[in-house]
Design a protein around this motif. Structure first.
Motif, short mmCIF file in Angstrom:
data_model
loop_
_atom_site.label_atom_id
_atom_site.label_comp_id
_atom_site.label_asym_id
_atom_site.label_seq_id
_atom_site.Cartn_x
_atom_site.Cartn_y
_atom_site.Cartn_z
N PRO A 70 1.71 36.31 -23.70
CA PRO A 70 2.75 36.51 -24.72
C PRO A 70 2.30 36.38 -26.17
CG PRO A 70 3.64 35.27 -22.89
CD PRO A 70 2.17 35.42 -22.62
N MET A 71 1.31 35.55 -26.45
CA MET A 71 0.88 35.36 -27.83
C MET A 71 -0.25 36.31 -28.22
SD MET A 71 3.07 33.20 -28.64
CE MET A 71 2.53 32.88 -30.33
N GLU A 72 -0.69 37.14 -27.29
CA GLU A 72 -1.78 38.07 -27.56
C GLU A 72 -1.27 39.41 -28.07
OE1 GLU A 72 -5.05 36.43 -24.28
OE2 GLU A 72 -3.89 38.23 -23.84
N SER A 84 4.03 42.84 -26.25
CA SER A 84 5.34 43.51 -26.30
C SER A 84 5.24 44.95 -25.80
CB SER A 84 5.90 43.48 -27.72
OG SER A 84 7.10 44.21 -27.82
N GLU A 85 4.21 45.67 -26.27
CA GLU A 85 4.05 47.07 -25.88
C GLU A 85 3.75 47.21 -24.39
OE1 GLU A 85 3.29 46.54 -30.17
OE2 GLU A 85 2.51 45.57 -28.36
N SER A 86 3.08 46.23 -23.81
CA SER A 86 2.68 46.32 -22.40
C SER A 86 3.86 46.15 -21.45
CB SER A 86 1.61 45.27 -22.08
OG SER A 86 2.18 43.96 -22.07
N LEU A 87 4.95 45.53 -21.92
CA LEU A 87 6.08 45.26 -21.04
C LEU A 87 6.84 46.52 -20.65
CD1 LEU A 87 7.72 42.04 -22.55
CD2 LEU A 87 5.91 42.22 -20.84
N SER A 88 7.05 47.39 -21.63
CA SER A 88 7.95 48.53 -21.43
C SER A 88 7.59 49.42 -20.24
CB SER A 88 8.03 49.36 -22.72
OG SER A 88 8.48 48.57 -23.79
N PRO A 89 6.32 49.90 -20.12
CA PRO A 89 6.00 50.77 -18.98
C PRO A 89 6.14 50.09 -17.63
CG PRO A 89 4.02 50.22 -20.23
CD PRO A 89 5.18 49.76 -21.04
N ILE A 90 5.80 48.80 -17.56
CA ILE A 90 5.91 48.07 -16.28
C ILE A 90 7.38 47.91 -15.91
CG2 ILE A 90 5.37 45.96 -15.03
CD1 ILE A 90 3.02 45.55 -16.93
N LEU A 105 12.47 40.53 -28.93
CA LEU A 105 11.69 41.19 -27.87
C LEU A 105 12.60 42.05 -27.01
CD1 LEU A 105 8.98 41.58 -26.46
CD2 LEU A 105 9.47 39.56 -25.08
N LEU A 106 13.78 41.54 -26.70
CA LEU A 106 14.77 42.32 -25.94
C LEU A 106 15.05 43.65 -26.65
CD1 LEU A 106 18.18 40.98 -24.56
CD2 LEU A 106 18.04 43.13 -25.79
N ASP A 107 15.35 43.58 -27.93
CA ASP A 107 15.69 44.77 -28.71
C ASP A 107 14.53 45.76 -28.75
OD1 ASP A 107 17.69 46.08 -30.41
OD2 ASP A 107 16.25 45.76 -32.03
N SER A 108 13.32 45.22 -28.88
CA SER A 108 12.12 46.08 -28.95
C SER A 108 11.92 46.85 -27.65
CB SER A 108 10.89 45.21 -29.25
OG SER A 108 9.71 45.96 -29.15
N VAL A 109 11.99 46.16 -26.51
CA VAL A 109 11.78 46.81 -25.21
C VAL A 109 12.93 47.78 -24.92
CG1 VAL A 109 11.62 46.43 -22.73
CG2 VAL A 109 10.41 44.91 -24.30
N TYR A 110 14.14 47.37 -25.22
CA TYR A 110 15.32 48.22 -24.98
C TYR A 110 15.18 49.55 -25.72
CZ TYR A 110 20.23 49.69 -24.87
OH TYR A 110 21.40 50.40 -24.68
N LYS A 111 14.79 49.50 -26.98
CA LYS A 111 14.68 50.72 -27.78
C LYS A 111 13.60 51.65 -27.24
CE LYS A 111 16.43 48.91 -32.17
NZ LYS A 111 16.08 48.42 -33.54
N ARG A 112 12.55 51.06 -26.64
CA ARG A 112 11.46 51.88 -26.12
C ARG A 112 11.84 52.66 -24.85
NH1 ARG A 112 7.92 47.35 -27.50
NH2 ARG A 112 6.60 47.96 -29.25
#
Length: 250
Positions: free
Chosen positions: A54-56, A60-66, A87-94
């Motif tokens: 999470p701190m690397e 955030s970008e790695s979560l969306s495709p999985i 983080l929720l908002d970021s993944v949701y928008k993607r």
């Protein structure tokens, strides 16, 4: 009398008794009863190992495709749990548009009142609910309406919360390891609550996807894993983990 599915950490009440000042009290009686659910047959715990911590950078970008592939495998009916709204908002928008194109209904905490959002999630087949904090507990969605729970990050409290800071400072002044004795147990209890959203009846089945590899790479990860009921585990590359989820829902 206190009863709950989330009072014990690593199958011990020591953390609870310490918090309540009941250590060494001979009048305290305790028991951990077996669950009525057959977690070995009803649940797969899936943990990909090839994503950043999470701190690397790139986490955030790695979560969306999985998440997208896992939700495709479960054909919706998924609860995605976050520890922060950003983080929720970021993944949701993607992924919201791609989900909608697949006929999967994306629902987001904040767009509707909590009760109405949960009602819609229960009623709308093939829906996905993106949620944080309060949705980790008190959410009861039995049956096929919920087949996949995604825990994006181990739910550690924000270290700058005033009460948390005061507790940590007091424990450290007493020579107590506040991280292991307080911060980790609190996170474990929250984690168990999130895990517990999936299986609500004896006929439920599904997968819990954990997108925080610290649960297997850090020494404290054992506290989380040992506090869960025994179930099948799929640990490895994200592709293989998603493949295991697909097999479950075939």
């Amino acid at each position: 009398v206190m009863t709950s599915a989330t009072l014990a950490v690593k199958r011990s009440f020591n953390f609870l008794k310490s918090s309540l000042g009941l250590e060494g009290n001979e009048r305290v009686m305790e028991i951990i009863l077996p669950s009525p659910f057959n977690y070995k047959e009803q649940v797969i715990l899936a943990i990909p190992t090839d994503i950043p911590e999470p701190m690397e950078r790139g986490y955030s970008e790695s979560l969306s495709p999985i998440i997208l592939e896992a939700v495709k495998a479960s054909q919706g009916n998924a609860l995605i749990l976050f520890t922060s709204y950003s983080l929720l908002d970021s993944v949701y928008k993607r992924i919201e548009e791609e989900l909608a194109e697949l006929g999967i209904i994306p629902l987001k905490q904040g767009n509707l009142p909590r009760a109405r959002l949960l009602d819609r999630f229960r009623i709308e087949d093939n829906s996905v609910l993106f949620a944080t904090d309060s949705f980790w507990e008190g959410v009861d969605v039995p049956g096929d309406a919920l087949r996949l729970v995604v825990i994006t990050r181990l739910p550690f409290k924000v270290p700058t919360e005033p009460i948390l800071e005061a507790r940590v400072e007091h424990m450290e002044s007493q020579g107590i390891n506040s991280f292991i004795e307080y911060i980790v147990p609190v996170a474990v209890l929250k984690f168990k609550q999130g895990f517990g959203r999936l299986i609500r009846t004896k006929t439920d089945r599904g997968a819990v996807l954990v997108l925080d590899k610290r649960i297997i790479t850090k020494h404290y990860g054992k506290f989380f894993l040992d506090s869960l009921p025994e179930c099948k585990k799929v640990i490895g590359l994200a592709e293989d983990v998603v493949g295991g989820i697909k097999l479950l829902f075939q």
